[in-house]
Design a protein around this motif. Structure first.
Motif, PDB file in Angstrom:
ATOM      1  N   ALA A 278      42.199  91.558 -29.318  1.00 31.29           N
ATOM      2  CA  ALA A 278      42.618  90.535 -30.273  1.00 31.29           C
ATOM      3  C   ALA A 278      42.839  89.194 -29.578  1.00 31.29           C
ATOM      4  O   ALA A 278      42.495  88.130 -30.127  1.00 31.29           O
ATOM      5  N   PHE A 279      43.407  89.228 -28.381  1.00 27.62           N
ATOM      6  CA  PHE A 279      43.612  87.990 -27.627  1.00 27.62           C
ATOM      7  C   PHE A 279      42.279  87.333 -27.295  1.00 27.62           C
ATOM      8  O   PHE A 279      42.130  86.106 -27.381  1.00 27.62           O
ATOM      9  N   GLY A 280      41.282  88.133 -26.913  1.00 28.21           N
ATOM     10  CA  GLY A 280      39.969  87.567 -26.592  1.00 28.21           C
ATOM     11  C   GLY A 280      39.377  86.818 -27.770  1.00 28.21           C
ATOM     12  O   GLY A 280      38.828  85.715 -27.618  1.00 28.21           O
ATOM     13  N   ARG A 281      39.477  87.398 -28.952  1.00 28.05           N
ATOM     14  CA  ARG A 281      38.956  86.733 -30.143  1.00 28.05           C
ATOM     15  C   ARG A 281      39.714  85.431 -30.424  1.00 28.05           C
ATOM     16  O   ARG A 281      39.118  84.397 -30.760  1.00 28.05           O
TER      17      ARG A 281
ATOM     18  N   THR B 177      35.797  78.565 -17.647  1.00 26.15           N
ATOM     19  CA  THR B 177      36.871  78.315 -16.681  1.00 26.15           C
ATOM     20  C   THR B 177      38.113  79.119 -17.017  1.00 26.15           C
ATOM     21  O   THR B 177      38.719  79.751 -16.134  1.00 26.15           O
ATOM     22  N   ASP B 178      38.539  79.101 -18.276  1.00 33.32           N
ATOM     23  CA  ASP B 178      39.707  79.907 -18.660  1.00 33.32           C
ATOM     24  C   ASP B 178      39.461  81.392 -18.414  1.00 33.32           C
ATOM     25  O   ASP B 178      40.355  82.115 -17.948  1.00 33.32           O
ATOM     26  N   LEU B 179      38.267  81.870 -18.727  1.00 33.43           N
ATOM     27  CA  LEU B 179      37.968  83.288 -18.528  1.00 33.43           C
ATOM     28  C   LEU B 179      37.956  83.647 -17.045  1.00 33.43           C
ATOM     29  O   LEU B 179      38.426  84.718 -16.649  1.00 33.43           O
ATOM     30  N   ALA B 180      37.426  82.757 -16.222  1.00 31.10           N
ATOM     31  CA  ALA B 180      37.425  83.002 -14.781  1.00 31.10           C
ATOM     32  C   ALA B 180      38.842  83.021 -14.229  1.00 31.10           C
ATOM     33  O   ALA B 180      39.159  83.787 -13.306  1.00 31.10           O
TER      34      ALA B 180
ATOM     35  N   GLU C   5      38.578  94.389 -22.303  1.00 25.92           N
ATOM     36  CA  GLU C   5      38.780  94.286 -23.745  1.00 25.92           C
ATOM     37  C   GLU C   5      38.916  92.817 -24.182  1.00 25.92           C
ATOM     38  O   GLU C   5      38.435  92.440 -25.261  1.00 25.92           O
ATOM     39  N   ILE C   6      39.571  92.009 -23.355  1.00 24.87           N
ATOM     40  CA  ILE C   6      39.663  90.582 -23.666  1.00 24.87           C
ATOM     41  C   ILE C   6      38.273  89.966 -23.750  1.00 24.87           C
ATOM     42  O   ILE C   6      37.938  89.238 -24.692  1.00 24.87           O
ATOM     43  N   LEU C   7      37.446  90.283 -22.762  1.00 20.69           N
ATOM     44  CA  LEU C   7      36.091  89.732 -22.736  1.00 20.69           C
ATOM     45  C   LEU C   7      35.253  90.240 -23.903  1.00 20.69           C
ATOM     46  O   LEU C   7      34.464  89.479 -24.491  1.00 20.69           O
ATOM     47  N   ALA C   8      35.435  91.506 -24.259  1.00 17.72           N
ATOM     48  CA  ALA C   8      34.683  92.061 -25.395  1.00 17.72           C
ATOM     49  C   ALA C   8      35.061  91.358 -26.686  1.00 17.72           C
ATOM     50  O   ALA C   8      34.199  91.011 -27.512  1.00 17.72           O
ATOM     51  N   GLY C   9      36.365  91.138 -26.886  1.00 17.54           N
ATOM     52  CA  GLY C   9      36.806  90.427 -28.074  1.00 17.54           C
ATOM     53  C   GLY C   9      36.277  89.003 -28.097  1.00 17.54           C
ATOM     54  O   GLY C   9      35.861  88.499 -29.157  1.00 17.54           O
ATOM     55  N   TYR C  10      36.292  88.351 -26.950  1.00 13.10           N
ATOM     56  CA  TYR C  10      35.777  86.982 -26.864  1.00 13.10           C
ATOM     57  C   TYR C  10      34.301  86.943 -27.237  1.00 13.10           C
ATOM     58  O   TYR C  10      33.871  86.097 -28.025  1.00 13.10           O
TER      59      TYR C  10
END
Length: 274
Positions: free
Chosen positions: A69-72, A208-211, A223-228
């Motif tokens: 959910a956070f990734g999205r 940049t934020d993801l890195a 899971e964060i990356l999958a949601g994103y």
């Protein structure tokens, strides 16, 4: 704005020696990051020249679905955009709207260059890597050989950016290491939500934020990356660019926290410059 102590439900960050505008800029950044559908942002209770009062939040442990959910939500925040690479939050809470700011710990923040750049490679070179090189040389941490490597990387940035160079400026938290993501119970049994604190908010590249989340290891990062990716698919080759986006925070650690980070910084510079 008050001059007394924080309210019982607030946590105070305070430093009478902080740069002028430091806390007002942080408060304005928090306001700017608060977008519909985005992550929850810590509430500002009060701000003054030497302090910032924030809502006090109890921590909890996230579940995989909370990471998703956070990734999205993070993708939604990034999609809110910025006027340009290098743009800062608009004037608010006593902040002038100057695009410049600070990056790093309260006790020794580095000036963070702001302005207007039309492309991310130009921004990363002129607003991040070259200024940091000057800061590192002024502190006696980086030397002439490091300067040559930084310039070589700057020359290579259009190639290194790859397909990511086509992305427009995203609205970034800007210092999204795992310690700046609090996990707080949302009132549902077992559920938690991410709450963002301590930003260096600016217009930059979403990768940049993801890195930064990967820099020290965020919980449930897959899971964060999958949601994103569900909310906003990343440009092809993004995994190969993680270390490129981690160069600036890694080098900041060398400049601020000592020479133990220098070997990793120099190895990454050499890798990217090749």
């Amino acid at each position: 704005m008050t001059d007394g102590g924080p309210a019982p439900d607030a946590f105070r960050k305070a430093d009478a020696g902080a740069p002028a505008g430091f806390f007002a800029r942080e408060a304005a950044g928090l306001d700017w990051l608060r977008v519909s559908g985005g992550p929850r942002i810590v509430e500002v209770r009060d701000v003054g020249p030497g302090h910032l009062d924030l809502e006090r939040l109890p921590s909890d442990s996230p579940r995989p679905q909370d990471g998703h959910a956070f990734g999205r939500a993070l993708a939604t925040l990034h999609d809110a955009g910025a006027a340009a690479f290098g743009a800062g939050p608009p004037a608010a809470r006593g902040w002038s709207g100057d695009p410049a700011g600070w990056f790093g710990p309260l006790r020794d923040p580095l000036p963070m260059v702001g302005g207007t750049w039309s492309s991310w490679p130009e921004f990363y070179a002129d607003a991040r890597l070259r200024p940091l090189l000057d800061q590192g040389r002024a502190r006696g941490v980086l030397d002439r050989d490091d300067a040559a490597l930084v310039e070589a990387v700057c020359t290579q940035l259009p190639r290194l950016a790859g397909a990511g160079a086509d992305d427009g400026p995203a609205r970034l938290h800007g210092d999204l290491w795992s310690g700046n993501v609090l996990w707080v119970g949302d009132g549902t049994a077992g559920a938690t939500e991410a709450v963002l604190i301590d930003p260096a908010a600016h217009g930059g590249h979403r990768e940049t934020d993801l890195a930064m989340l990967a820099f020290f290891g965020a919980p449930h990062l897959p899971e964060i990356l999958a949601g994103y990716q569900e909310a906003h698919p990343l440009a092809p080759g993004w995994r190969d660019r993680v270390r490129l986006h981690q160069l600036y925070p890694l080098a900041v650690h060398a400049v601020l926290f000592g020479r133990s980070y220098l070997p990793r910084t120099r190895a990454l510079l050499a890798e990217l410059a090749a």
